[in-house]
Scaffold this motif. Structure first.
Motif, PDB file in Angstrom:
ATOM      1  N   GLY A  35     -20.431   3.405 -11.303  1.00 20.62           N
ATOM      2  CA  GLY A  35     -19.848   2.082 -11.225  1.00 20.62           C
ATOM      3  C   GLY A  35     -18.427   2.149 -10.706  1.00 20.62           C
ATOM      4  N   ARG A  36     -17.752   1.006 -10.729  1.00 18.90           N
ATOM      5  CA  ARG A  36     -16.402   0.943 -10.166  1.00 18.90           C
ATOM      6  C   ARG A  36     -15.434   1.835 -10.929  1.00 18.90           C
ATOM      7  NH1 ARG A  36     -11.542  -2.156 -10.054  1.00 18.90           N
ATOM      8  NH2 ARG A  36     -10.861  -2.625  -7.908  1.00 18.90           N
ATOM      9  N   ASP A  37     -15.618   1.937 -12.238  1.00 22.75           N
ATOM     10  CA  ASP A  37     -14.694   2.740 -13.031  1.00 22.75           C
ATOM     11  C   ASP A  37     -14.756   4.213 -12.613  1.00 22.75           C
ATOM     12  OD1 ASP A  37     -12.775   2.725 -15.310  1.00 22.75           O
ATOM     13  OD2 ASP A  37     -14.213   4.131 -16.147  1.00 22.75           O
ATOM     14  N   GLN A  38     -15.957   4.721 -12.469  1.00 24.17           N
ATOM     15  CA  GLN A  38     -16.084   6.105 -12.016  1.00 24.17           C
ATOM     16  C   GLN A  38     -15.571   6.251 -10.589  1.00 24.17           C
ATOM     17  OE1 GLN A  38     -20.005   7.711 -11.379  1.00 24.17           O
ATOM     18  NE2 GLN A  38     -19.335   9.817 -11.769  1.00 24.17           N
ATOM     19  N   LEU A  39     -15.830   5.247  -9.764  1.00 22.74           N
ATOM     20  CA  LEU A  39     -15.354   5.283  -8.380  1.00 22.74           C
ATOM     21  C   LEU A  39     -13.833   5.379  -8.335  1.00 22.74           C
ATOM     22  CD1 LEU A  39     -15.826   5.024  -5.335  1.00 22.74           C
ATOM     23  CD2 LEU A  39     -15.774   2.527  -5.639  1.00 22.74           C
ATOM     24  N   LEU A  40     -13.154   4.614  -9.202  1.00 21.83           N
ATOM     25  CA  LEU A  40     -11.691   4.671  -9.240  1.00 21.83           C
ATOM     26  C   LEU A  40     -11.218   6.055  -9.674  1.00 21.83           C
ATOM     27  CD1 LEU A  40     -10.794   1.195 -10.786  1.00 21.83           C
ATOM     28  CD2 LEU A  40     -10.656   1.894  -8.391  1.00 21.83           C
ATOM     29  N   GLY A  41     -11.931   6.659 -10.618  1.00 20.67           N
ATOM     30  CA  GLY A  41     -11.575   8.008 -11.029  1.00 20.67           C
ATOM     31  C   GLY A  41     -11.716   9.002  -9.896  1.00 20.67           C
ATOM     32  N   THR A  59     -14.435   8.357   0.553  1.00 21.76           N
ATOM     33  CA  THR A  59     -13.707   8.197   1.812  1.00 21.76           C
ATOM     34  C   THR A  59     -13.662   6.735   2.227  1.00 21.76           C
ATOM     35  OG1 THR A  59     -14.301  10.416   2.574  1.00 21.76           O
ATOM     36  CG2 THR A  59     -13.658   8.826   4.260  1.00 21.76           C
ATOM     37  N   ALA A  60     -14.786   6.054   2.105  1.00 20.21           N
ATOM     38  CA  ALA A  60     -14.841   4.638   2.449  1.00 20.21           C
ATOM     39  C   ALA A  60     -13.979   3.799   1.508  1.00 20.21           C
ATOM     40  CB  ALA A  60     -16.289   4.151   2.409  1.00 20.21           C
ATOM     41  N   ALA A  61     -14.023   4.120   0.221  1.00 17.41           N
ATOM     42  CA  ALA A  61     -13.210   3.391  -0.756  1.00 17.41           C
ATOM     43  C   ALA A  61     -11.721   3.553  -0.453  1.00 17.41           C
ATOM     44  CB  ALA A  61     -13.517   3.892  -2.166  1.00 17.41           C
ATOM     45  N   LEU A  62     -11.329   4.759  -0.069  1.00 20.03           N
ATOM     46  CA  LEU A  62      -9.933   5.010   0.269  1.00 20.03           C
ATOM     47  C   LEU A  62      -9.523   4.202   1.495  1.00 20.03           C
ATOM     48  CD1 LEU A  62      -7.369   6.617  -0.329  1.00 20.03           C
ATOM     49  CD2 LEU A  62      -8.273   8.469   1.085  1.00 20.03           C
ATOM     50  N   GLU A  63     -10.408   4.107   2.481  1.00 18.91           N
ATOM     51  CA  GLU A  63     -10.108   3.342   3.689  1.00 18.91           C
ATOM     52  C   GLU A  63      -9.943   1.862   3.370  1.00 18.91           C
ATOM     53  OE1 GLU A  63      -9.251   2.704   7.651  1.00 18.91           O
ATOM     54  OE2 GLU A  63      -9.390   4.584   6.524  1.00 18.91           O
ATOM     55  N   ILE A  64     -10.800   1.332   2.514  1.00 15.57           N
ATOM     56  CA  ILE A  64     -10.693  -0.080   2.135  1.00 15.57           C
ATOM     57  C   ILE A  64      -9.381  -0.361   1.420  1.00 15.57           C
ATOM     58  CG2 ILE A  64     -11.662  -1.867   0.626  1.00 15.57           C
ATOM     59  CD1 ILE A  64     -14.438  -0.682   1.253  1.00 15.57           C
ATOM     60  N   THR A  65      -9.014   0.506   0.480  1.00 16.51           N
ATOM     61  CA  THR A  65      -7.770   0.279  -0.265  1.00 16.51           C
ATOM     62  C   THR A  65      -6.553   0.392   0.644  1.00 16.51           C
ATOM     63  OG1 THR A  65      -7.663   2.620  -0.938  1.00 16.51           O
ATOM     64  CG2 THR A  65      -8.773   1.090  -2.421  1.00 16.51           C
ATOM     65  N   ARG A  66      -6.609   1.258   1.634  1.00 18.55           N
ATOM     66  CA  ARG A  66      -5.491   1.386   2.571  1.00 18.55           C
ATOM     67  C   ARG A  66      -5.324   0.119   3.407  1.00 18.55           C
ATOM     68  NH1 ARG A  66      -6.650   7.474   4.926  1.00 18.55           N
ATOM     69  NH2 ARG A  66      -5.361   8.649   3.457  1.00 18.55           N
ATOM     70  N   LEU A 104     -11.420  -3.751  -3.315  1.00 22.17           N
ATOM     71  CA  LEU A 104     -12.453  -2.734  -3.521  1.00 22.17           C
ATOM     72  C   LEU A 104     -13.471  -3.206  -4.552  1.00 22.17           C
ATOM     73  CD1 LEU A 104     -13.496   0.087  -2.865  1.00 22.17           C
ATOM     74  CD2 LEU A 104     -12.038   0.977  -4.698  1.00 22.17           C
ATOM     75  N   SER A 105     -14.656  -3.507  -4.081  1.00 24.89           N
ATOM     76  CA  SER A 105     -15.775  -3.875  -4.948  1.00 24.89           C
ATOM     77  C   SER A 105     -17.016  -3.177  -4.417  1.00 24.89           C
ATOM     78  CB  SER A 105     -15.991  -5.396  -4.944  1.00 24.89           C
ATOM     79  OG  SER A 105     -16.425  -5.828  -3.656  1.00 24.89           O
ATOM     80  N   MET A 106     -18.048  -3.126  -5.218  1.00 26.10           N
ATOM     81  CA  MET A 106     -19.272  -2.472  -4.789  1.00 26.10           C
ATOM     82  C   MET A 106     -19.903  -3.197  -3.587  1.00 26.10           C
ATOM     83  SD  MET A 106     -19.214   0.186  -6.402  1.00 26.10           S
ATOM     84  CE  MET A 106     -19.712   1.284  -7.700  1.00 26.10           C
TER      85      MET A 106
END
Length: 225
Positions: free
Chosen positions: A64-70, A28-35, A42-44
């Motif tokens: 890691g970031r790769d799994q996060l993107l998935g 949810t947080a990652a989606l908010e940052i990308t928006r 988006l970085s750790m």
């Protein structure tokens, strides 16, 4: 008053309480940052600051970031609907698929950029592609021809969105029109009469109708009934 933002809830004194973080909150947080800031932001460390926790705390939930993107892709693609119905034919199935994906990518710009960088998959997408291929082969196409048609429509949709994203906001539309006015003003009208005559058309930002027109032309070219 307690925070109503699920990505920031559970903090104590600016830091997140132990055990309050979940993989769902991280996505949810990652989606908010990308928006708000775009996929490149988006970085750790940026995600950790947003969540009010340490970077290693995040690694306790994602590798890691790769799994996060998935995980981010699965979230955005989740619930993607295309008004599926059996027996509507390959052309209509491709049209519904393209329109659904087009709308979702405009809603979540990060998805369009992710599609150019990595393989995107989810149970919802698998169901949709299976349905599209079934409708195409039911029209008499070979499976290879069906896959070709699907990929061409997917490519058209992705390309259209990547072109539209930096040109479709209110400010972006005005900037786009102004850029064309200034560009044409520097061109001698006698040498470029057609460009000057087409100025109003060239300065008009892409619209949904343009995407649909291109999709129709593509399907016509494929001979999709």
């Amino acid at each position: 008053m307690a925070s109503t933002d699920p990505a920031t809830a559970g903090r104590t004194g600016g830091r997140r309480a132990r055990g309050a973080l979940t993989a769902d909150l991280i996505v949810t947080a990652a989606l908010e940052i990308t928006r708000q800031e775009g996929l490149e932001a988006l970085s750790m460390p940026r995600l950790a600051r947003h969540l009010g926790c340490g970077v290693m705390t995040i690694y306790g939930h994602v590798d890691g970031r790769d799994q996060l993107l998935g995980l981010l892709c699965s979230r955005v693609l989740g619930g993607l609907e295309a008004e599926r119905a059996d027996g509507i034919g390959g052309r209509e199935a491709l049209t519904r698929f393209a329109l659904a994906l087009h709308g979702r990518m405009l809603q979540h710009p990060a998805l369009a950029h992710l599609l150019t960088q990595r393989k995107l998959w989810s149970p919802e997408v698998a169901d949709l592609v299976e349905w599209v291929l079934a409708e195409l082969t039911a029209d008499g196409r070979t499976l290879e021809q069906a896959v070709t048609a699907y990929r061409l429509v997917l490519t058209h949709t992705l390309g259209a969105v990547l072109y539209e994203l930096p040109r479709t906001g209110a400010d972006q539309r005005a900037e786009y029109a102004a850029w064309w006015r200034h560009t044409l003003a520097d061109l001698p009208a006698d040498d470029y009469p057609l460009l000057h005559a087409a100025g109003d058309h060239l300065g008009r930002a892409p619209a949904d109708s343009q995407f649909r027109t291109g999709l129709t032309a593509l399907l016509d070219g494929l001979g999709t009934p």
